[in-house]
Motif scaffolding. Structure first.
Motif, PDB file in Angstrom:
ATOM      1  N   ASP A 454       0.686  -1.306  -0.012  1.00 34.68           N
ATOM      2  CA  ASP A 454       0.105   0.002   0.062  1.00 34.68           C
ATOM      3  C   ASP A 454       0.781   1.164  -0.060  1.00 34.68           C
ATOM      4  OD1 ASP A 454      -2.025   1.742   0.206  1.00 34.68           O
ATOM      5  OD2 ASP A 454      -2.576   1.511   2.435  1.00 34.68           O
ATOM      6  N   LYS A 455       1.855   1.327   0.861  1.00 32.32           N
ATOM      7  CA  LYS A 455       2.481   2.529   1.030  1.00 32.32           C
ATOM      8  C   LYS A 455       3.699   2.715   0.223  1.00 32.32           C
ATOM      9  CE  LYS A 455       2.025   2.352   6.055  1.00 32.32           C
ATOM     10  NZ  LYS A 455       0.823   1.564   6.117  1.00 32.32           N
ATOM     11  N   LEU A 456       4.133   1.701  -0.634  1.00 32.31           N
ATOM     12  CA  LEU A 456       5.046   1.699  -1.521  1.00 32.31           C
ATOM     13  C   LEU A 456       4.474   2.065  -2.892  1.00 32.31           C
ATOM     14  CD1 LEU A 456       7.397  -1.260  -1.094  1.00 32.31           C
ATOM     15  CD2 LEU A 456       8.215   0.976  -1.017  1.00 32.31           C
ATOM     16  N   ASP A 457       3.292   1.565  -2.948  1.00 29.00           N
ATOM     17  CA  ASP A 457       2.278   1.993  -4.429  1.00 29.00           C
ATOM     18  C   ASP A 457       2.168   3.474  -4.328  1.00 29.00           C
ATOM     19  OD1 ASP A 457       0.295   1.578  -6.660  1.00 29.00           O
ATOM     20  OD2 ASP A 457      -0.886   2.692  -5.097  1.00 29.00           O
ATOM     21  N   VAL A 516      12.718   7.644  -5.500  1.00 31.54           N
ATOM     22  CA  VAL A 516      12.089   6.945  -4.541  1.00 31.54           C
ATOM     23  C   VAL A 516      13.091   6.570  -3.479  1.00 31.54           C
ATOM     24  CG1 VAL A 516      10.440   5.375  -3.945  1.00 31.54           C
ATOM     25  CG2 VAL A 516      10.023   6.435  -6.173  1.00 31.54           C
ATOM     26  N   LEU A 517      14.025   5.865  -3.924  1.00 33.80           N
ATOM     27  CA  LEU A 517      14.953   5.286  -2.830  1.00 33.80           C
ATOM     28  C   LEU A 517      15.544   6.377  -2.016  1.00 33.80           C
ATOM     29  CD1 LEU A 517      16.402   2.030  -4.798  1.00 33.80           C
ATOM     30  CD2 LEU A 517      14.529   2.158  -2.915  1.00 33.80           C
ATOM     31  N   ASP A 518      16.001   7.492  -2.829  1.00 38.54           N
ATOM     32  CA  ASP A 518      16.701   8.526  -2.144  1.00 38.54           C
ATOM     33  C   ASP A 518      15.717   9.221  -1.042  1.00 38.54           C
ATOM     34  OD1 ASP A 518      18.978   8.310  -3.566  1.00 38.54           O
ATOM     35  OD2 ASP A 518      18.512   9.821  -4.980  1.00 38.54           O
ATOM     36  N   PHE A 519      14.354   9.318  -1.482  1.00 38.41           N
ATOM     37  CA  PHE A 519      13.465   9.745  -0.691  1.00 38.41           C
ATOM     38  C   PHE A 519      13.417   8.939   0.824  1.00 38.41           C
ATOM     39  CE2 PHE A 519       9.222  10.597   0.918  1.00 38.41           C
ATOM     40  CZ  PHE A 519       9.136  11.896   1.239  1.00 38.41           C
TER      41      PHE A 519
END
Length: 686
Positions: A454-457, A516-519
């Motif tokens: 849910d959160k990754l989406d 996204v990964l940096d965030f």
């Protein structure tokens, strides 16, 4: 010495703001007294729904002469910083001086005051405190205030100001209100004016007038009476500290009563009953001690004594609760008659976010993510897919439409109603967790997988339309979602700790996975600093060892933190610093980097051979699969040969080829250590 009492009487202050307001008033009064040089003793603050007060004991009668200069923030600093400086000095912005600083114009406060009586100081500072008070939400309610251009913004309309010093009123004006020594009692039971001359008299007369000014006194009274009423029905009060805090802030004169619930509604799921009573009606819940099941009673705290000992109040609340529970029963019965397929179709009509499709689209993406994550951590992907398929169905249920705070909870109830397993019901109930930093994560692996999906989406889709938060604002809750991802991977089942986030966005168009990964990793750094880890150690690990597994990064930080606290760790960091300082100077001077391997044929000292041998051995061992912890502790082997090298070898030899060869040897130390972590970011700690 004198005693001061200040009371700000207003219309109802929201319960959620009262504690912070009380603390802020006490803090501001103490700060201003210290700025003015007025000595004081005990300071106490009070708050009720209609009044905010502070008392100061043993206040000095005279403020001494003051002459001081205080440097403030830069002229272009945020308003919050400047306003805080103004509050601490007691000045207005136009009274500040602007002077040139090393990085631009800076505000200075030049404070010059003659000896003044305390009464005059109080008369000046209280209006400034009132005008400078910071409410989360406030209002302007008088036309004169708006026209004057200096609007008093208060949480609710301010109706009176009481201010007395040593029994005598201090007079000043605030937006048309003149301070005096009068207040009023309970709004309905004792609305007449009350004149007081001391803190003790103020408390005593208000209590006679049906006002308990002490928060803790109201709290204890409510709890004692509520427990006694529950025990009178052979029941037990269900503790809810948050609800109790809220109820305490709703009444000045708590009258605790018990009412009954129609047996018809006791067949509703427990969660629905509790939600309606606690969240919507602010009633306390009662249970049966032997079974823990809800009892057909509720506790209501009224702000009014009645001649019939509360009978009318109880009947009124029973009638209101009956209507609310009838709404809940109707909605729940309707939901029970609907199938999962029917609710899934309704998801198509509900937008997830403009431009990001419907909740049905989000569910399909979650199904795919849940399958990948489930298979990666040893849980059958098909099981995770089923949970994801059902996860959002409660958002289109009639019960959640009527009672939004049942989101998630209703999902679990629907699963049970459809005959699904308790595991599936629990996973769906908990998949919104954690909702805030104090909230727990899902308790099952399945729930953790669905929560991650849910959160990754959400992160992937918002990044695809370039709507990631960049400032302090975060209207879509992406930082909260990211912290949830981090906590689930750190606190959840061990299988998730090694999950790689890379590649999970493959199904998404237009997503920059690196962003996204940096965030995520930026939020992880903040989270770890909040956990007490050193910022330099965090940066050293993230810079040189960017891992897709969050748990792996955290483990590296923990290991390095322990190592650097040892004598070997401190010594090694000092050695690294010495080597780097030499290399930096010489490489800059020579305009080259000495990264190539040294030539052992040019060694002339035994210390060179010993260091080269140890560096060569470590180069072979580090990263060979023994694990990060062993790699870190193996670095301690460098300590003795490096100490010996610096003690017996002159790096900057006169012969050019020997000097450069020794610099290459130092560069090997840099290379070895930087394979473990970026040691250049680490700070020496004595």
């Amino acid at each position: 010495m004198a005693d001061l009492l200040l009371e700000l009487y207003s219309e109802e202050i929201p319960a959620c703001m009262q504690v912070a307001a009380r603390e802020q008033l006490q803090r501001m009064v103490k700060m201003r007294l210290e700025v003015e040089g007025l000595g004081y003793g005990d300071v106490r603050s009070y708050v009720t729904p209609r009044r905010l007060a502070v008392s100061v004991a043993d206040l000095a009668g005279v403020a001494p002469a003051v002459r001081q200069e205080r440097r403030g923030p830069r002229v272009d600093a945020p308003n919050k910083a400047i306003e805080g400086f103004l509050r601490s000095t007691g000045l207005m912005r136009k009274q500040l001086e602007v002077r040139e600083g090393p990085k631009g114009p800076v505000y200075f406060a030049v404070i010059e005051r003659a000896v003044r009586p305390a009464a005059k100081v109080i008369a000046e500072m209280v209006p400034e405190i009132i005008h400078g008070f910071d409410w989360p939400k406030s209002m302007v309610w008088t036309k004169s205030a708006i026209k004057s251009g200096e609007c008093l913004k208060w949480v609710r309309p301010l109706r009176g100001v009481l201010c007395i010093l040593n029994g005598q009123p201090i007079s000043f004006e605030v937006e048309g209100l003149t301070s005096d020594s009068a207040t009023v009692g309970h709004r309905f039971m004792a609305p007449a004016s009350i004149s007081v001359k001391s803190v003790a008299e103020w408390q005593k007369k208000l209590e006679i007038s049906f006002v308990m000014v002490e928060v803790e006194a109201r709290r204890k009274h409510i709890l004692k009476q509520a427990r006694a009423l529950a025990e009178g029905k052979s029941c037990r009060l269900v503790d809810n500290e948050r609800l109790l805090d809220e109820v305490v802030g709703l009444v000045e004169w708590p009258v605790v009563l018990i009412g009954s619930i129609d047996e018809t509604y006791m067949r509703l799921p427990k969660e629905i009953l509790v939600n309606v009573m606690e969240k919507h009606q602010k009633y306390m819940v009662v249970s049966v001690p032997e079974t823990g099941e809800l009892a057909p009673y509720f506790i209501v705290v009224s702000n009014l004594e009645t001649s019939d000992k509360g009978a009318t109040v109880v009947k009124g609340n029973e009638r209101v609760l009956r209507a609310r529970l009838e709404d809940a029963r109707f909605a729940f019965e309707r939901d029970k008659s609907r199938t999962p397929q029917e609710l899934r179709e309704h998801l198509k009509m509900l937008d997830f976010y403009p431009g990001l499709g419907s909740l049905y689209d989000k569910t399909r993406r979650m199904i795919s993510l849940a399958r990948v994550v489930g298979n990666s951590v040893g849980l059958a992907g098909s099981q995770a897919m089923i949970a994801a398929r059902y996860a959002k169905l409660d958002l289109v249920s009639s019960t959640v439409e009527e009672f939004p705070s049942l989101q998630g909870v209703m999902g679990g109830i629907l699963m049970s109603n459809w005959g699904e397993s308790d595991l599936l019901a629990t996973a769906i109930r908990e998949h919104y967790k954690p909702l805030n930093p104090r909230d727990g994560i899902p308790t099952t692996l399945l729930g953790q997988i669905i929560a991650l999906a849910d959160k990754l989406d959400t992160l992937f889709k918002f990044q695809s339309i370039n709507e990631m938060p960049t400032g302090s604002g975060d209207p879509n809750g992406l930082r909260r979602a990211t912290l949830g991802i981090i906590r689930i991977m750190l606190e959840g089942e061990e299988a998730l700790s090694k999950l790689s986030l890379r590649g999970l966005s493959a199904q998404y168009d237009g997503v920059d996975e690196n962003k996204v990964l940096d965030f995520i990793y930026d939020r992880l750094k903040i989270h770890l600093r909040g956990q007490g880890f050193r910022h330099d150690i965090i940066d050293s690990v993230f810079t040189s060892n960017f891992e897709d597994s969050i748990a792996s990064c955290v483990e590296r930080i923990k290991v390095l933190s322990v190592f650097l606290k040892t004598e070997d760790g401190e010594s090694l960091l000092a050695i690294y610093r010495r080597a780097i300082n030499i290399l930096t100077i010489e490489e800059k001077k020579d305009k080259t980097r000495y990264d190539s391997e040294p030539n052992s044929a040019l060694f002339s000292e035994q210390a060179e051979y010993d260091l080269d041998q140890q560096v060569t051995q470590l180069a072979s061992d580090i990263g060979s699969g023994k694990g990060f912890e062993e790699d870190v502790w193996s670095l301690a082997k460098l300590r003795s040969p490096v100490d010996n090298f610096f003690a017996n070898v002159m790096v900057n030899a006169s012969e050019k080829n020997i000097r450069e060869n020794r610099l290459r040897l130092l560069a090997q130390i840099r290379s070895i250590l930087d394979r473990v972590a970026d040691f250049s970011r680490l700070e020496l700690h004595s």
